[in-house]
Design a protein around this motif. Structure first.
Motif, PDB file in Angstrom:
ATOM      1  N   VAL A 491       0.690  -1.226   0.074  1.00  0.00           N
ATOM      2  CA  VAL A 491       0.092  -0.141  -0.049  1.00  0.00           C
ATOM      3  C   VAL A 491       0.880   1.336   0.030  1.00  0.00           C
ATOM      4  O   VAL A 491       0.648   2.293  -0.726  1.00  0.00           O
ATOM      5  CB  VAL A 491      -0.839  -0.022   1.227  1.00  0.00           C
ATOM      6  CG1 VAL A 491      -1.558   1.436   1.148  1.00  0.00           C
ATOM      7  CG2 VAL A 491      -1.958  -1.130   1.001  1.00  0.00           C
ATOM      8  N   GLU A 492       1.891   1.251   0.951  1.00  0.00           N
ATOM      9  CA  GLU A 492       2.808   2.472   0.923  1.00  0.00           C
ATOM     10  C   GLU A 492       3.545   2.625  -0.535  1.00  0.00           C
ATOM     11  O   GLU A 492       3.832   3.743  -0.737  1.00  0.00           O
ATOM     12  CB  GLU A 492       3.668   2.230   2.166  1.00  0.00           C
ATOM     13  CG  GLU A 492       3.141   2.316   3.394  1.00  0.00           C
ATOM     14  CD  GLU A 492       4.080   2.554   4.619  1.00  0.00           C
ATOM     15  OE1 GLU A 492       5.063   1.816   4.366  1.00  0.00           O
ATOM     16  OE2 GLU A 492       3.695   2.745   5.725  1.00  0.00           O
ATOM     17  N   ALA A 493       3.955   1.532  -1.155  1.00  0.00           N
ATOM     18  CA  ALA A 493       4.667   1.707  -2.494  1.00  0.00           C
ATOM     19  C   ALA A 493       3.521   2.110  -3.661  1.00  0.00           C
ATOM     20  O   ALA A 493       4.232   3.052  -4.552  1.00  0.00           O
ATOM     21  CB  ALA A 493       4.933   0.227  -2.934  1.00  0.00           C
ATOM     22  N   HIS A 494       2.462   2.276  -2.945  1.00  0.00           N
ATOM     23  CA  HIS A 494       1.308   2.866  -4.220  1.00  0.00           C
ATOM     24  C   HIS A 494       1.096   4.202  -3.557  1.00  0.00           C
ATOM     25  O   HIS A 494      -0.084   4.791  -4.017  1.00  0.00           O
ATOM     26  CB  HIS A 494      -0.088   2.076  -4.265  1.00  0.00           C
ATOM     27  CG  HIS A 494       0.226   0.777  -4.947  1.00  0.00           C
ATOM     28  ND1 HIS A 494       0.791  -0.402  -4.433  1.00  0.00           N
ATOM     29  CD2 HIS A 494      -0.253   0.360  -6.321  1.00  0.00           C
ATOM     30  CE1 HIS A 494       0.878  -1.333  -5.499  1.00  0.00           C
ATOM     31  NE2 HIS A 494      -0.057  -0.755  -6.638  1.00  0.00           N
ATOM     32  N   GLY A 495       1.740   4.881  -2.662  1.00  0.00           N
ATOM     33  CA  GLY A 495       1.274   6.324  -2.298  1.00  0.00           C
ATOM     34  C   GLY A 495       0.210   6.149  -1.145  1.00  0.00           C
ATOM     35  O   GLY A 495      -0.293   7.300  -0.941  1.00  0.00           O
ATOM     36  N   GLY A 496      -0.137   5.067  -0.635  1.00  0.00           N
ATOM     37  CA  GLY A 496      -1.153   5.040   0.252  1.00  0.00           C
ATOM     38  C   GLY A 496      -0.937   4.759   1.661  1.00  0.00           C
ATOM     39  O   GLY A 496       0.032   4.920   1.996  1.00  0.00           O
ATOM     40  N   SER A 497      -1.963   4.611   2.459  1.00  0.00           N
ATOM     41  CA  SER A 497      -1.817   4.091   3.776  1.00  0.00           C
ATOM     42  C   SER A 497      -2.634   3.214   4.477  1.00  0.00           C
ATOM     43  O   SER A 497      -3.752   2.907   3.736  1.00  0.00           O
ATOM     44  CB  SER A 497      -1.924   5.600   4.704  1.00  0.00           C
ATOM     45  OG  SER A 497      -3.128   5.834   4.734  1.00  0.00           O
ATOM     46  N   ILE A 498      -2.469   2.441   5.395  1.00  0.00           N
ATOM     47  CA  ILE A 498      -3.296   1.344   5.920  1.00  0.00           C
ATOM     48  C   ILE A 498      -3.135   1.534   7.421  1.00  0.00           C
ATOM     49  O   ILE A 498      -2.074   1.552   8.112  1.00  0.00           O
ATOM     50  CB  ILE A 498      -2.783   0.020   5.525  1.00  0.00           C
ATOM     51  CG1 ILE A 498      -3.824  -1.205   5.813  1.00  0.00           C
ATOM     52  CG2 ILE A 498      -1.627  -0.513   5.735  1.00  0.00           C
ATOM     53  CD1 ILE A 498      -3.595  -2.551   5.627  1.00  0.00           C
ATOM     54  N   HIS A 499      -4.426   1.427   8.122  1.00  0.00           N
ATOM     55  CA  HIS A 499      -4.669   1.476   9.654  1.00  0.00           C
ATOM     56  C   HIS A 499      -5.499   0.631   9.985  1.00  0.00           C
ATOM     57  O   HIS A 499      -6.732   0.198   9.196  1.00  0.00           O
ATOM     58  CB  HIS A 499      -4.385   2.926  10.120  1.00  0.00           C
ATOM     59  CG  HIS A 499      -5.834   3.685   9.597  1.00  0.00           C
ATOM     60  ND1 HIS A 499      -5.888   4.121   8.405  1.00  0.00           N
ATOM     61  CD2 HIS A 499      -6.947   3.820  10.359  1.00  0.00           C
ATOM     62  CE1 HIS A 499      -7.061   4.715   8.320  1.00  0.00           C
ATOM     63  NE2 HIS A 499      -7.737   4.556   9.574  1.00  0.00           N
TER      64      HIS A 499
END
Length: 522
Positions: A491-499
């Motif tokens: 997800v971070e490699a796609h410029g996003g975030s997860i929580h």
């Protein structure tokens, strides 16, 4: 969005330098400034041209004066001729000589006592004049100036080229060089009816003085510009070359494997390109240091995680040879099979996790319809069968486009891991709900379950590698603890975030939220 990554095929050929690329930046700065100084020093060549033009105009003027004197002397009576020559000599500052047609001298203003024309002895002049003459000679040599013939007194009018030309009926003028390097101008013109000729001789010291003054000012300007250029070169070398050298040395130390002990200067006070470069290199070294630390921690975690099943496997194998009870031997074989299965899963997940960053850096991102991807994922999971009668539900009511830019296979793995995780924690007959919401420039995908939830103090730890908290009903060793860590990496490699967060309805369970930037590329 994912930042653009430079292509490995880009070799910087458009920035390559040929021969100058082998010269240090300091020397190139000095060379550029010296070239500008040489252009300014070309003014000395202009001074030589300027002096030549002045002398040409003075020769023309001397020839006109010689013609006027010749006309005046032709009109004067013999008894008034000498007085007229003296008066004209004093008015023009020239020495006048009257020659007969055969070159015999008739009258000379010097013999009459006039001293308007005098040559100075260079040996009797002061050091300043000697320095000036030395500079004259040096600059004339550098600029390649044509040296005029040395002026010497001659016997007989026909030994003077101007007198010979005037005797033939034409006015003539010549530039000579005095012993003190000042120009001497002679001019001759025929009398009326060619009854002889008159020659004027003038020492044009003012021309030399004018050129010397201009040369002095040019030299002062050149000196000032040289000092300023040297100071600017040193300033540029200090502000450009020195920090670049420091950055280069730091980069070399990082390359030699000393990243942990290297401090790359950030140059916070500089807002120019070098400051940007310094901060970029500092951030890169910190990221590299973090990557090294993460690699070391990952290696330590891998070692720890592999030792547990290996220790269990070793114990079972050691005991197996000493046990005769068939039931106990079957239990030991079951332990061996479970440990082998656990090792196989663990090694596979470790291999995927270790190669994930490199694979993502080479991945080709494309526009993806996330609604279609989630629908296909839920349908495929239902077709395979969901254990313990857990229900899957997909809620997408937003009519706007749900398009992101990324790798479909990787994002599918993220949501598959989250769905499997939610199913494993859901109670029998529970519901796992997936939803997607278009919010400004981002897209939120939510996966909710009805399990025990995640305590607030553990909501960050669950994304760490090998951190695994599994439900009691699940068999031991089915998960390696890398699923959520892999999901966050993708997800971070796609410029996003997860929580993870609590559900808004305050019911039991957890909600995982994946936020991805919407596709803004045409």
């Amino acid at each position: 969005m994912v930042p653009d990554i430079a292509s490995p095929k880009s070799d910087g050929s458009d920035l390559a330098l040929r021969w100058s690329g082998r010269v240090s930046l300091t020397r190139r700065i000095l060379a550029v400034n010296i070239f500008a100084l040489l252009m300014l020093a070309g003014g000395f060549f202009y001074l030589d041209s300027y002096r030549s033009r002045i002398l040409d105009s003075r020769v023309e003027q001397a020839m006109r004066e010689a013609r006027l004197v010749a006309e005046a002397l032709s009109a004067a009576t013999p008894d008034r001729r000498d007085l007229l020559m003296l008066r004209l000599a004093r008015d023009t500052g020239a020495r006048l000589r009257l020659y007969a047609p055969d070159g015999t001298i008739i009258a000379d203003t010097r013999a009459m006592g006039d001293r308007s024309f005098l040559l100075r002895d260079p040996d009797k002049e002061g050091w300043r004049k000697r320095v000036a003459r030395f500079l004259d000679a040096g600059i004339d040599t550098v600029v390649g100036a044509v040296r005029a013939p040395l002026y010497r007194e001659r016997r007989g009018g026909m030994t003077w080229p101007d007198v010979r030309t005037a005797t033939a009926g034409r006015a003539s003028g010549t530039v000579w060089r005095a012993p003190d390097r000042t120009p001497v101008i002679t001019a001759a013109a025929p009398l009326v009816n060619r009854a002889g000729s008159v020659m004027t001789t003038t020492n044009a010291r003012d021309v030399t003085q004018t050129v010397r003054v201009e040369r002095l000012w040019l030299g002062i300007v050149l000196l000032i510009v040289t000092l300023v250029s040297i100071l600017l070169s040193l300033f540029l070398a200090r502000t450009i070359v020195r920090p670049l050298r420091r950055l280069a040395r730091a980069a070399v130390r990082v390359r030699l494997g000393r990243a942990r002990e290297v401090v790359v200067p950030r140059l916070p006070d500089r807002g120019d390109e070098i400051g940007m470069l310094a901060r970029a290199l500092s951030d890169m070294s910190q990221a590299l240091r973090a990557r090294i630390d993460a690699t070391e921690a990952f290696a330590a975690d891998v070692t720890h995680e592999l030792k547990n099943p290996l220790a269990s496997l070793r114990s079972a194998v050691d005991v197996f040879g000493t046990v005769d009870d068939p039931a106990l031997r079957e239990r030991l074989l079951t332990i061996v099979r479970d440990d082998v299965h656990r090792l196989d899963r663990l090694i596979s997940d470790i291999s995927d996790a270790s190669r994930l960053d490199a694979q993502l850096s080479r991945a080709k991102f494309e526009p993806l319809d996330l609604a279609a991807l989630l629908a296909a994922l839920v349908r495929a999971r239902i077709d395979r069968g969901v254990e313990r009668d857990v229900r899957l539900r997909l809620d997408i009511t937003d009519d706007r486009a749900l398009t992101v830019f990324g790798d479909g296979a990787r994002l599918e793995r993220v949501f598959a891991n989250l769905v499997d995780n939610a199913i494993s924690f859901s109670p029998d007959g529970g519901t796992v709900a997936l939803s997607a919401l278009n919010s400004d420039a981002a897209l939120d995908v939510r996966i909710e379950d009805e399990g025990p939830g995640v305590p607030e103090e553990a909501r960050e730890e669950i994304f760490r590698r090998f951190h695994s908290v599994r439900p009691d009903v699940e068999a031991f060793g089915r998960h390696s603890g890398l699923g959520l860590a892999i999901a966050r990496t993708i997800v971070e490699a796609h410029g996003g975030s997860i929580h993870v967060e609590s559900r808004e309805d305050r019911l039991g369970g957890a909600r995982f939220v994946v936020r991805l930037p919407l596709n803004d590329r045409s």
